[in-house]
Design an enzyme around this catalytic site. Structure first.
Site, PDB file in Angstrom:
ATOM      1  N   LYS A 114       1.350   7.629  15.094  1.00  0.00           N
ATOM      2  CA  LYS A 114       2.753   7.328  15.392  1.00  0.00           C
ATOM      3  C   LYS A 114       3.429   8.436  16.188  1.00  0.00           C
ATOM      4  CE  LYS A 114       3.738   3.749  12.086  1.00  0.00           C
ATOM      5  NZ  LYS A 114       4.633   3.137  11.121  1.00  0.00           N
ATOM      6  N   LYS A 196      -5.481  -2.474  14.289  1.00  0.00           N
ATOM      7  CA  LYS A 196      -4.832  -3.222  13.205  1.00  0.00           C
ATOM      8  C   LYS A 196      -3.618  -4.009  13.698  1.00  0.00           C
ATOM      9  CE  LYS A 196      -1.348  -0.886  10.628  1.00  0.00           C
ATOM     10  NZ  LYS A 196      -0.513  -0.886   9.486  1.00  0.00           N
ATOM     11  N   LYS A 199       3.395  -4.688  12.584  1.00  0.00           N
ATOM     12  CA  LYS A 199       4.682  -5.312  12.928  1.00  0.00           C
ATOM     13  C   LYS A 199       5.473  -4.501  13.948  1.00  0.00           C
ATOM     14  CE  LYS A 199       6.485  -4.510   8.473  1.00  0.00           C
ATOM     15  NZ  LYS A 199       6.380  -3.068   8.247  1.00  0.00           N
TER      16      LYS A 199
HETATM   17  P1  ATP Z   1       4.618  -0.480  10.986  1.00  0.00           P
HETATM   18  O1  ATP Z   1       3.987  -1.143  12.179  1.00  0.00           O
HETATM   19  O2  ATP Z   1       6.100  -0.361  11.052  1.00  0.00           O
HETATM   20  O3  ATP Z   1       3.915   0.786  10.606  1.00  0.00           O
HETATM   21  P2  ATP Z   1       3.026  -2.161   9.339  1.00  0.00           P
HETATM   22  O4  ATP Z   1       2.934  -3.552   9.873  1.00  0.00           O
HETATM   23  O5  ATP Z   1       1.861  -1.273   9.533  1.00  0.00           O
HETATM   24  O6  ATP Z   1       4.361  -1.481   9.818  1.00  0.00           O
HETATM   25  P3  ATP Z   1       3.877  -1.403   6.688  1.00  0.00           P
HETATM   26  O7  ATP Z   1       5.258  -1.725   6.332  1.00  0.00           O
HETATM   27  O8  ATP Z   1       3.587  -0.004   7.090  1.00  0.00           O
HETATM   28  O9  ATP Z   1       3.330  -2.375   7.818  1.00  0.00           O
HETATM   29  O10 ATP Z   1       2.903  -1.792   5.520  1.00  0.00           O
HETATM   30  C1  ATP Z   1       3.187  -2.683   4.478  1.00  0.00           C
HETATM   31  C2  ATP Z   1       1.906  -3.063   3.774  1.00  0.00           C
HETATM   32  O11 ATP Z   1       1.145  -3.928   4.614  1.00  0.00           O
HETATM   33  C3  ATP Z   1       0.980  -1.905   3.428  1.00  0.00           C
HETATM   34  O12 ATP Z   1       0.416  -2.113   2.153  1.00  0.00           O
HETATM   35  C4  ATP Z   1      -0.057  -1.946   4.496  1.00  0.00           C
HETATM   36  O13 ATP Z   1      -1.284  -1.395   4.065  1.00  0.00           O
HETATM   37  C5  ATP Z   1      -0.183  -3.441   4.719  1.00  0.00           C
HETATM   38  N1  ATP Z   1      -0.663  -3.761   6.062  1.00  0.00           N
HETATM   39  C6  ATP Z   1      -0.025  -3.497   7.224  1.00  0.00           C
HETATM   40  N2  ATP Z   1      -0.721  -3.953   8.268  1.00  0.00           N
HETATM   41  C7  ATP Z   1      -1.843  -4.526   7.741  1.00  0.00           C
HETATM   42  C8  ATP Z   1      -2.981  -5.175   8.323  1.00  0.00           C
HETATM   43  N3  ATP Z   1      -3.085  -5.335   9.614  1.00  0.00           N
HETATM   44  N4  ATP Z   1      -3.937  -5.638   7.493  1.00  0.00           N
HETATM   45  C9  ATP Z   1      -3.832  -5.490   6.156  1.00  0.00           C
HETATM   46  N5  ATP Z   1      -2.782  -4.890   5.559  1.00  0.00           N
HETATM   47  C10 ATP Z   1      -1.816  -4.394   6.325  1.00  0.00           C
END
Ligand code: ATP
Ligand code: LTN
Length: 330
Positions: A114, A196, A199
């Site tokens: 990040k 991955k 969002k």
């Molecule tokens: P950001 O992009 O803002 O970092 P993010 O989509 O990675 O957000 P988080 O809010 O950081 O999501 O994570 C919320 C939960 O979703 C965590 O438990 C994280 O491990 C899970 N998660 C996020 N992306 C994935 C993915 N692609 N596959 C499985 N689990 C995920």
């Protein structure tokens, strides 16, 4: 009756929630809610570690609250709350900062990823992010934390901080266990299946399935997802697109990968993608319907937010009080 253990998890309201968030995280939270006293947080303090537009942050926070409920989390049996409503998080995070090392935080891969996107001015909040996460978990004497694979390193650090603190001051924190689901722990992008699904990755909408996407759009995104050209449905690192679709399919249907490979042997990619789209849509459809109904009831949401904050605060303040006493605050 023995008191149930505490399960804690959270998600940032940093954008539109994705299928990855659902399969890696809150689908599993729901299945564990009978077994544990569950506490689900909406991590808005974490979200501001990268710049957010205030009106969007408010919108995403409220929507995530409604989405937790829509996906089956029960706020009458468990606690659902917004992190910034409970000031103990910020207070404990500061204290724990003083028991965490620069070297440890520098090794966090999420920080490395990040911070690269931030240019020259990297907010220190992004660096300290895992300490706030440790505070979240430790405030509630959490036994288990269900998260996706990407959070493993943060969870290990939370445990290290807790053990370090306990070694100095006695048994203050429960040492949390990490729970990572077998299927769905890492859902990849549809256009770039080596990265991955996330969002906050808004560069290419077709890469990400948003839970609130129109159902037809979801089917199209899956149809257009990147695969290879040998037309065989095999789970292999050399076929990241197909591997990802099999993971999605199995995380939803609870089938074993081997079984799914068998079921789809002889299928072409077109038919396979249709089958995946169908299970995704049927999983998401009821969530979207519940979501619309819940979000429309403004009074209900506002009351639920307030109640959640009160219940969370009550537990968090007990741990914070103990910590303050132990470190020598008057
Ligand atoms: P950001 O992009 O803002 O970092 P993010 O989509 O990675 O957000 P988080 O809010 O950081 O999501 O994570 C919320 C939960 O979703 C965590 O438990 C994280 O491990 C899970 N998660 C996020 N992306 C994935 C993915 N692609 N596959 C499985 N689990 C995920
Ligand atoms: N950093 C987490 C979100 C989060 C979290 C938590 C997860 C904030 N606090 C406490 C588990 C426990 C993420 O998924 N990016």
């Amino acid at each position: 009756m023995a008191e149930k253990n505490v399960l804690f998890s959270g998600m940032q309201p940093s954008g539109k929630p994705t299928l990855g968030n659902y399969l890696g995280a809150f689908k599993n939270w729901g299945t564990l809610q009978e077994e544990y006293n569950c506490i689900y947080c909406i991590a808005d303090l974490h979200a501001i570690t990268v710049r957010q537009e205030p009106s969007m942050l408010r919108k995403y926070t409220k929507e995530l609250f409604a989405l937790y409920l829509a996906a089956g989390l029960d706020n009458t049996k468990n606690i659902i709350y917004i992190q910034s409503n409970v000031s103990a998080h910020s207070e404990l995070a500061w204290i724990l900062n003083c028991y965490t090392y620069m070297g440890e935080l520098s090794r966090m891969t999420q920080f490395k990823d990040k911070s690269q996107k931030q240019g020259k001015n990297i907010p220190t909040g992004l660096f300290n992010y895992p300490v706030l996460q440790a505070a979240d978990i430790l405030l509630y004497q959490t036994a288990v934390v269900p998260v996706g694979e990407d959070q493993r390193q943060h969870l290990e650090l939370s445990r290290d901080i807790a053990i370090r603190f306990n070694n100095i001051y006695g048994d203050i924190f429960k040492i949390p266990e990490i729970y990572i689901p077998k299927a769905g722990a890492k859902i990849m992008g549809l256009q770039n299946p080596t990265k991955k699904m996330s969002k906050s990755d808004t560069d290419n909408e077709n890469n990400v399935i948003y839970l609130l996407d129109d159902l037809k759009v979801i089917a199209n995104k899956i149809k257009r997802s990147v695969t290879d050209s040998d037309n065989q449905i095999i789970y292999s690192d050399e076929k990241p697109g197909i591997k990802n679709l099999l993971n999605i399919y199995c995380a939803i249907t609870n089938k074993e990968i081997k079984q799914a490979e068998k079921d789809f042997s002889g299928f072409g990619y077109g038919a396979f993608k249709e089958a995946v789209a169908e299970v995704v849509i049927e999983e998401i459809r009821p969530i979207q319907e519940n979501f619309k109904r819940i979000l429309a009831d403004k009074e209900f949401i506002e009351k639920a937010i307030k109640d959640g904050a009160q219940k969370a605060e009550c537990i968090a303040n007990k741990t914070l009080k103990k910590v303050k006493k132990k470190v020598g605050f008057i």
